[in-house]
Scaffold this active site. Structure first.
Site, PDB file in Angstrom:
ATOM      1  N   HIS A  44       1.014  -0.916  -0.339  1.00 38.00           N
ATOM      2  CA  HIS A  44       0.334  -0.369  -0.288  1.00 38.00           C
ATOM      3  C   HIS A  44       0.786   0.910   0.199  1.00 38.00           C
ATOM      4  CE1 HIS A  44      -3.249   2.231   2.266  1.00 38.00           C
ATOM      5  NE2 HIS A  44      -2.902   2.976   0.854  1.00 38.00           N
ATOM      6  N   GLU A  71      -2.730  -2.049  -2.645  1.00 36.43           N
ATOM      7  CA  GLU A  71      -3.963  -1.062  -2.618  1.00 36.43           C
ATOM      8  C   GLU A  71      -3.638   0.340  -2.467  1.00 36.43           C
ATOM      9  OE1 GLU A  71      -5.096  -4.284   0.697  1.00 36.43           O
ATOM     10  OE2 GLU A  71      -3.595  -2.062   1.325  1.00 36.43           O
ATOM     11  N   HIS A 191      -8.104  -6.334   7.271  1.00 37.77           N
ATOM     12  CA  HIS A 191      -7.981  -5.901   8.407  1.00 37.77           C
ATOM     13  C   HIS A 191      -8.024  -5.827   9.863  1.00 37.77           C
ATOM     14  CE1 HIS A 191      -7.003  -0.885   9.775  1.00 37.77           C
ATOM     15  NE2 HIS A 191      -7.599  -1.125  11.237  1.00 37.77           N
TER      16      HIS A 191
END
Length: 239
Positions: A44, A71, A191
């Site tokens: 990310h 991401e 998450h």
């Protein structure tokens, strides 16, 4: 149905950046995670490059021999990067540039035109498009209409409620996964999934294609070692 494990290696880069050199190596971490059984690697990159850098993403492309998932918020710079690298999957997240970590899914209806145009660019380049959403069937269906190939369900609410009421915690995710399947899109999740809650989550979730796990997995690896940690997370996903 097999659920894949994608290891997010951002925290490896965070540790490396603390000294400004190349130890630990994000390339070595990616190679080792795949060798130990991970089905993919997630990164990310953020605008401030506080962990994964643009240069890391470019260097990782030839190293990731399984699935590469990038991401990020779809800024022009992010889109230029992913269209250049062409990972197997891009996950669109609504993070502000200064966000510490992802903390909510997209309001897809409010950003429908933007997300539709981006999804079209990604799929036109042969890249699977995943949109990060809350466990809400309406958001899932909107993402499908926008052209997403998959949705990634934001699982922090599950992780927060899991210790006190596991069945209530997972129920919205089961409903969202069924909505995704009905709409013809795949289901990812991520998450705050960890060794305490992952097996339960995976056992209850229909149509779960992939989980992306970074912070908890890297923390566990400090005590268990990376190979044993990847093995344990993979074991949690066996149904």
């Amino acid at each position: 149905m097999k659920t894949n494990l994608s290891v997010n290696i951002n925290k490896i880069a965070t540790l490396r950046n603390a000294r400004g050199e190349d130890r630990p190596s994000v390339l070595r971490a990616a190679e080792d995670c795949q060798r130990f059984g991970a089905d993919g690697i997630t990164v990310h990159p953020r605008p401030d490059e506080r962990h994964i850098r643009r240069s890391d993403v470019l260097r990782l492309r030839p190293v990731v021999c399984k699935e590469f998932n990038i991401e990020g918020h779809p800024t022009p710079e992010f889109m230029e990067l992913v269209l250049r690298v062409k990972p197997e999957q891009v996950t669109l997240v609504p993070d502000a540039p200064d966000a510490l970590t992802s903390n909510a899914g997209w309001d897809v209806d409010a950003h429908f035109d933007e997300l539709s145009a981006i999804a079209e660019r990604l799929t036109g380049a042969g890249i699977r498009c995943s949109i990060f959403v809350d466990p809400d069937p309406a958001a899932v269906r909107a993402a499908a209409r926008a052209g997403a190939d998959r949705v990634e369900l934001y699982t922090k609410p599950f992780a927060d409620l899991y210790p006190s009421d596991p069945e209530a915690a997972v129920a919205p995710y089961v409903e969202a996964a069924r909505a995704a399947h009905s709409a013809g899109v795949g289901v990812n999740a991520g998450h705050d999934l960890n060794l305490e809650n992952l097996a339960f989550f995976a056992s209850r979730m229909p149509y779960l294609d992939e989980v992306s796990i970074g912070h908890a997995l890297i923390c566990d690896a400090l005590y268990l070692g990376l190979e044993e940690t990847v093995r344990r997370y993979k074991e949690c996903l066996k149904q």
